[in-house]
Design a protein around this motif. Structure first.
Motif, PDB file in Angstrom:
ATOM      1  N   SER A  42       0.874  -1.173   0.000  1.00  0.00           N
ATOM      2  CA  SER A  42       0.000   0.000   0.000  1.00  0.00           C
ATOM      3  C   SER A  42       0.906   1.216   0.000  1.00  0.00           C
ATOM      4  N   TYR A  43       0.641   2.178  -0.908  1.00  0.00           N
ATOM      5  CA  TYR A  43       1.564   3.311  -0.998  1.00  0.00           C
ATOM      6  C   TYR A  43       0.870   4.549  -1.549  1.00  0.00           C
ATOM      7  N   ILE A  44       1.516   5.701  -1.330  1.00  0.00           N
ATOM      8  CA  ILE A  44       0.982   6.993  -1.759  1.00  0.00           C
ATOM      9  C   ILE A  44       2.094   8.024  -1.682  1.00  0.00           C
ATOM     10  N   TYR A  45       1.989   9.083  -2.493  1.00  0.00           N
ATOM     11  CA  TYR A  45       2.846  10.255  -2.349  1.00  0.00           C
ATOM     12  C   TYR A  45       2.027  11.297  -1.613  1.00  0.00           C
ATOM     13  N   THR A  46       2.442  11.641  -0.410  1.00  0.00           N
ATOM     14  CA  THR A  46       1.628  12.535   0.397  1.00  0.00           C
ATOM     15  C   THR A  46       2.485  13.398   1.310  1.00  0.00           C
ATOM     16  N   TYR A  47       1.858  14.386   1.893  1.00  0.00           N
ATOM     17  CA  TYR A  47       2.525  15.375   2.742  1.00  0.00           C
ATOM     18  C   TYR A  47       2.743  14.830   4.154  1.00  0.00           C
ATOM     19  N   LEU A  48       3.958  15.031   4.689  1.00  0.00           N
ATOM     20  CA  LEU A  48       4.264  14.701   6.081  1.00  0.00           C
ATOM     21  C   LEU A  48       5.003  15.876   6.709  1.00  0.00           C
ATOM     22  N   GLU A  49       4.629  16.194   7.944  1.00  0.00           N
ATOM     23  CA  GLU A  49       5.202  17.356   8.625  1.00  0.00           C
ATOM     24  C   GLU A  49       6.123  16.936   9.770  1.00  0.00           C
ATOM     25  N   ASN A  50       7.276  17.566   9.819  1.00  0.00           N
ATOM     26  CA  ASN A  50       8.289  17.244  10.823  1.00  0.00           C
ATOM     27  C   ASN A  50       7.771  17.417  12.249  1.00  0.00           C
ATOM     28  N   GLY A  51       8.088  16.437  13.101  1.00  0.00           N
ATOM     29  CA  GLY A  51       7.782  16.540  14.518  1.00  0.00           C
ATOM     30  C   GLY A  51       6.342  16.282  14.896  1.00  0.00           C
ATOM     31  N   VAL A  59      -7.138  17.757  -8.860  1.00  0.00           N
ATOM     32  CA  VAL A  59      -5.842  17.222  -8.435  1.00  0.00           C
ATOM     33  C   VAL A  59      -5.480  17.819  -7.085  1.00  0.00           C
ATOM     34  N   ASN A  60      -5.089  16.962  -6.146  1.00  0.00           N
ATOM     35  CA  ASN A  60      -4.627  17.416  -4.832  1.00  0.00           C
ATOM     36  C   ASN A  60      -3.203  16.883  -4.644  1.00  0.00           C
ATOM     37  N   ILE A  61      -2.212  17.711  -4.958  1.00  0.00           N
ATOM     38  CA  ILE A  61      -0.815  17.271  -4.880  1.00  0.00           C
ATOM     39  C   ILE A  61      -0.412  16.969  -3.447  1.00  0.00           C
ATOM     40  N   LYS A  62      -0.928  17.735  -2.503  1.00  0.00           N
ATOM     41  CA  LYS A  62      -0.578  17.539  -1.092  1.00  0.00           C
ATOM     42  C   LYS A  62      -1.058  16.184  -0.593  1.00  0.00           C
ATOM     43  N   ALA A  63      -2.260  15.804  -1.024  1.00  0.00           N
ATOM     44  CA  ALA A  63      -2.820  14.516  -0.615  1.00  0.00           C
ATOM     45  C   ALA A  63      -2.314  13.368  -1.466  1.00  0.00           C
ATOM     46  N   GLY A  64      -1.854  13.675  -2.699  1.00  0.00           N
ATOM     47  CA  GLY A  64      -1.386  12.624  -3.598  1.00  0.00           C
ATOM     48  C   GLY A  64      -2.508  11.958  -4.359  1.00  0.00           C
ATOM     49  N   THR A  65      -3.592  12.718  -4.650  1.00  0.00           N
ATOM     50  CA  THR A  65      -4.765  12.122  -5.276  1.00  0.00           C
ATOM     51  C   THR A  65      -5.276  12.966  -6.439  1.00  0.00           C
ATOM     52  N   TYR A  66      -6.093  12.326  -7.281  1.00  0.00           N
ATOM     53  CA  TYR A  66      -6.900  13.042  -8.268  1.00  0.00           C
ATOM     54  C   TYR A  66      -8.237  12.341  -8.357  1.00  0.00           C
ATOM     55  N   LYS A  67      -9.250  13.063  -8.822  1.00  0.00           N
ATOM     56  CA  LYS A  67     -10.544  12.446  -9.045  1.00  0.00           C
ATOM     57  C   LYS A  67     -11.192  13.056 -10.277  1.00  0.00           C
ATOM     58  N   ILE A  68     -12.020  12.271 -10.948  1.00  0.00           N
ATOM     59  CA  ILE A  68     -12.727  12.678 -12.154  1.00  0.00           C
ATOM     60  C   ILE A  68     -14.208  12.436 -11.903  1.00  0.00           C
ATOM     61  N   VAL A  69     -14.992  13.516 -11.886  1.00  0.00           N
ATOM     62  CA  VAL A  69     -16.404  13.424 -11.516  1.00  0.00           C
ATOM     63  C   VAL A  69     -17.275  13.972 -12.634  1.00  0.00           C
TER      64      VAL A  69
END
Length: 375
Positions: free
Chosen positions: A185-194, A363-373
């Motif tokens: 299971s994998y994704i490109y997503t935002y992670l914050e230090n600390g 497109v949500n680059i921070k979340a690592g997702t896209y959707k087509i509706v």
């Protein structure tokens, strides 16, 4: 004066004798008297049924181990693909008061696949029990017995990221599900230090939570046996802390029983807040021309939208400039329509089967997702 000196000599001598006696009492020799012996398996052939994963499938019983003095004993039930136990897998630990354990079809199936048995193929699983003191002292092995097991295809869990380390915060109903392919299971997503985080098994706090399999974490939450160095135990008994630099990471979970690992590696594109995002491909007359890529509408940092008519054979990618360059995203890990984006080097075209209607692409680059509706 002589009496005082004599008294001191006598007291000193008695002290030496007392200390020696205390030392002698502290040395206790503990020896194993008999090994634990597996005395019964409830089945010699198991065909595991994936339709009834929670049904009891196998019961293992064994005699007690004994030692030369009264001690607290624990047991470990282990299985292997070979009689020599070259690569043993621990199914579970058992307390001293119990010498019988029953496993469900799902538990036996997971153990079978952890030692490399293949789905729908009958193969031999070897079983033994190890007794030990404390954390592993005076470990002794039982005799080895075996049974034939036919596993079914293992269904790996879904993982939902939640916590202030991610973009969603501590809102369980907004937890981020990962793209899943077999055991990964994998994704490109935002992670914050600390900041802290953990994983849920659903978009709710209950019933399943996943955290580190280390001392100090709630037993029901223990899962990840291995992590990258930028993930550590939090200060409480539930969460993990991200210690890497703030940015976009490829977060990968390997749910294989032999691994159960969690790793976060820096993405080739570490930022999400790009000034502009463009779409190009056979969409809205673009014709796959990067120089004429179509600007999307910026909704907020890292989130862009574009509405267009999509045909049955639509394919496209996203650019951070009106040219092919370093800022490029597409469907994660190859062509398709997964709803997850990957950066340049780990991306393919988004392949979408439209019907000529109007669709909104988000497109949500921070979340690592896209959707087509469909509109």
């Amino acid at each position: 004066m002589k009496t005082n000196i004599l008294n001191k000599i006598i007291l000193g001598f008695l002290a030496i004798i007392t200390m020696t006696a205390c030392d002698d009492r502290e040395i206790v020799q503990v020896e194993n008297s008999t090994d634990p012996i597996v005395v019964d398996l409830s089945a010699q052939n198991l065909f595991l049924d994936q339709n009834f994963p929670n049904n009891p499938a196998l019961t293992i019983s064994w005699s007690a181990a004994s030692y030369s003095v009264p001690v607290s004993i624990s047991y470990s039930v282990e299985v292997s693909a070979d009689e020599a136990f070259t690569a043993p897998y621990e199914v579970s630990k058992v307390t001293e008061s119990n010498r019988t354990v029953t496993y469900t079809a799902s538990q036996v199936n997971s153990a079978a696949q952890a030692i490399g048995l293949k789905e729908d193929i009958a193969a031999k699983m070897y079983v033994r029990v190890t007794s030990y003191l404390g954390s592993g002292d005076l470990a002794t092995k039982s005799n080895v017995t075996s049974l034939m097991v036919t596993p079914y295809k293992l269904v790996y869990p879904d993982f939902y990221l939640v916590g202030e380390a991610g973009y969603m915060g501590w809102t369980a109903t907004s937890a981020q599900v990962f793209h899943k392919k077999d055991n990964l299971s994998y994704i490109y997503t935002y992670l914050e230090n600390g900041k802290d985080f953990r994983f849920l098994g659903q978009m709710d706090w209950n019933p399943i939570n996943y955290s580190l399999d280390v001392a100090g974490i709630k037993d029901a939450y223990k899962y990840f046996k291995q992590t990258s160095t930028n993930i550590t135990k939090s200060g409480n008994d539930e969460n993990m802390t991200f210690t890497g630099e703030t940015g976009i990471y490829k977060v990968i979970i390997d749910a294989d029983k032999a691994a159960q690992s969690l790793n976060a590696t820096v993405s080739k594109i570490q930022t999400f807040d790009v000034p502009q995002l463009y779409v190009y491909g056979n969409i809205a007359g673009n014709g796959g021309n990067a120089q004429n890529a179509i600007a999307m509408t910026k909704v907020s940092a890292g989130i862009f939208e574009y509405t267009a008519t999509l045909a049955a054979d639509t394919d496209f990618k996203f650019l951070g400039q009106q040219a092919e360059g370093d800022l490029e995203w597409g469907n994660i890990s190859g062509e398709g329509n997964t709803g997850f984006i990957g950066p340049i080097g780990d991306e393919g075209s988004v392949k979408f089967t439209g019907d000529g209607s109007s669709y909104k692409i988000t497109v949500n680059i921070k979340a690592g997702t896209y959707k087509i509706v469909k509109q």
